[in-house]
Design a protein around this motif. Structure first.
Motif, short mmCIF file in Angstrom:
data_model
loop_
_atom_site.label_atom_id
_atom_site.label_comp_id
_atom_site.label_asym_id
_atom_site.label_seq_id
_atom_site.Cartn_x
_atom_site.Cartn_y
_atom_site.Cartn_z
N GLY A 45 0.82 -1.20 0.00
CA GLY A 45 0.00 0.00 0.00
C GLY A 45 0.86 1.25 0.00
O GLY A 45 2.08 1.21 -0.21
N ASP A 49 -3.07 5.54 2.11
CA ASP A 49 -4.12 4.60 2.49
C ASP A 49 -4.50 4.78 3.95
O ASP A 49 -3.62 4.88 4.83
CB ASP A 49 -3.66 3.16 2.27
N THR A 51 -5.85 2.54 6.19
CA THR A 51 -6.16 1.12 6.34
C THR A 51 -6.65 0.84 7.75
O THR A 51 -6.04 1.25 8.73
CB THR A 51 -4.92 0.27 6.02
N VAL A 54 -6.77 -5.90 8.19
CA VAL A 54 -5.96 -6.77 7.34
C VAL A 54 -6.42 -8.20 7.53
O VAL A 54 -6.67 -8.64 8.66
CB VAL A 54 -4.46 -6.60 7.64
N TYR A 69 -6.61 -5.84 2.29
CA TYR A 69 -6.62 -4.67 3.16
C TYR A 69 -7.95 -3.94 3.05
O TYR A 69 -8.46 -3.70 1.96
CB TYR A 69 -5.49 -3.70 2.79
N ASN A 71 -9.63 -0.50 3.46
CA ASN A 71 -9.17 0.89 3.41
C ASN A 71 -10.33 1.88 3.49
O ASN A 71 -11.45 1.58 3.09
CB ASN A 71 -8.41 1.15 2.11
N ASN A 79 -10.41 -0.85 -1.55
CA ASN A 79 -9.83 -1.96 -0.82
C ASN A 79 -8.89 -2.72 -1.75
O ASN A 79 -9.04 -2.68 -2.97
CB ASN A 79 -10.94 -2.88 -0.29
N GLU A 80 -7.90 -3.41 -1.17
CA GLU A 80 -6.82 -3.96 -1.99
C GLU A 80 -6.52 -5.42 -1.66
O GLU A 80 -6.65 -5.84 -0.51
CB GLU A 80 -5.54 -3.13 -1.81
N ALA A 367 -2.19 -3.04 9.84
CA ALA A 367 -3.08 -2.18 9.06
C ALA A 367 -2.93 -0.77 9.59
O ALA A 367 -3.42 -0.46 10.68
CB ALA A 367 -4.53 -2.65 9.17
N SER A 369 -3.11 3.48 9.32
CA SER A 369 -3.85 4.60 8.75
C SER A 369 -2.90 5.77 8.54
O SER A 369 -2.30 6.28 9.49
CB SER A 369 -4.99 5.01 9.69
N ASN A 373 1.57 -0.05 5.06
CA ASN A 373 1.39 -1.28 5.82
C ASN A 373 2.65 -2.14 5.69
O ASN A 373 3.31 -2.12 4.66
CB ASN A 373 0.17 -2.04 5.30
#
Length: 385
Positions: A45, A49, A51, A54, A69, A71, A79-80, A367, A369, A373
């Motif tokens: 990421g 992000d 996040t 996770v 992840y 997000n 989201n990923e 995870a 923010s 990450n």
């Protein structure tokens, strides 16, 4: 009826400090067998992000664990998904779907019983969504879990009615929590509420704490609301409740597992503004006073895993504006001082642990923010030097 169990007894652990990226100075001989290392190649990421969660799960069916992840939090982002090459490296990634979302959680499991892993996306002030897997790790938005638009803070999958299909549990801040029963196709029935109508529940742990064969609910509450245990009457009603903790813990996450080898479930509750605590279970729904651990960290999430292969579960926590940490369990359910993960003091909302490279020891993923990450590889002591 709500009754009060014993207030939490406090015993604040001594917290060590280390500013390097490697966890190299454990405090016990037991802990000296493993350490964690990360590098710029273990970044997933971007710093943009936000996040919040996770998830480690095999999305593409190649028998290794990939990463999803969650997000956004309050601000819509993609989201990923990141694919594992089998050695704990993640060199391919893509958006979970075409939609941006205000996502806090992305629990994953086979929702439609077709043999591959699907995803529930838990959103703040938007519908919670179901994404179905095409069998090769690519996802498409299929439908909503339910029609509700709520302040969702966590979501998880659990077969609460034991029909072989994963159901969805959602917790909401300032609104009623709910669970949704899966009809076997990945569609869900109407919301069934649990907890207070105006509760501020951030997370729920699910397990049979009173030994009657039915899963109960342990709620992590904030905004001055006491944490609760809700007992299952065997008919999916959770009307009987007891409190635990101090009554105003500002708890952000809870986990259930047998930490002391007694054969019964214990509670780990992690807090902002107060030490975290372990509550040893009696097996009949009662719990001993809390044993505090950690210092003044602001802890947001917890996962329990055997990090050093000694057969007992250890405690891994995510902290806000502080380094994340591992606490080694001595086998009695007591944990010692913090062993810091890396040197960065990020705001971590989530934490996960699983064996990503097939060596039998769990890696740890954060995870974060507003920061990248990271994956921390679990290696033999000295291997990272």
């Amino acid at each position: 009826m709500i009754s009060q169990i014993n207030p939490m007894w406090r015993r604040v652990s001594t917290v060590g400090a280390m500013a390097a990226l490697l966890l190299l100075v454990p405090a016990s001989a037991q802990a000296q067998t493993r350490e964690w290392t990360t590098s710029n190649r273990a970044i997933l990421g971007s710093s943009e992000d936000l996040t919040a969660g996770v998830t480690f799960v095999d999305v593409d069916g190649d028998q290794d664990l990939d990463v999803i992840y969650a997000n956004g939090r309050h601000w819509a982002q993609y989201n990923e998904v990141y694919l594992n090459d089998g050695a704990g490296r993640f060199t391919v990634g893509y958006a979970l779907g075409l939609e941006k979302a205000t996502t806090y959680a992305t629990p994953a499991g086979d929702l439609d019983h077709d043999g591959d892993i699907d995803v529930v996306v838990g959103n703040d002030r938007a519908e919670n969504w179901v994404y179905l897997n095409n069998g090769q790790g690519r996802f498409e938005l299929a439908w909503s879990v339910g029609p509700e638009v709520e302040t969702t803070r966590s979501a998880q999958l659990y077969d609460v009615n034991r029909d072989g299909f994963l159901d969805v549990f959602v917790t909401n801040r300032g609104m009623a929590n709910g669970f949704y029963l899966n009809d076997g196709t990945g569609h869900f029935g109407p919301k069934r509420e649990f907890g207070k109508a105006n509760g501020s529940t951030i997370a729920v742990a699910i397990g049979d704490v009173d030994g009657d064969g039915f899963p109960d609910l342990v709620l992590a509450n904030r905004d001055g609301q006491a944490n609760q245990i809700l007992f299952n009457d065997g008919k999916l009603r959770f009307d009987r409740a007891i409190k635990f903790g101090t009554g105003s813990d500002e708890t952000r996450s809870v986990a259930l597992a047998d930490l002391d080898g007694s054969g019964t479930l214990d509670i780990v509750a992690v807090n902002l503004g107060e030490p975290n605590a372990i509550y040893l279970g009696g097996g009949d729904g009662s719990f001993a006073p809390g044993i505090s651990f950690g210092g003044d960290e602001r802890t947001s999430a917890v996962v329990l895993t055997d990090v050093d292969g000694d057969g007992v579960l250890d405690v891994v926590v995510a902290n806000m504006e502080e380094r994340n940490a591992v606490y080694f369990n001595d086998g009695s359910g007591a944990v010692g001082a913090a062993h810091w993960l890396g040197g960065a003091t990020n705001t971590s909302y989530g934490i996960a642990a699983a064996d990503l490279n097939g060596d039998g020891f769990p890696e740890i993923g954060s995870a974060n923010s507003g920061a990248v990450n990271r994956i921390f590889l679990n290696v033999p002591a000295g291997a990272g030097r």
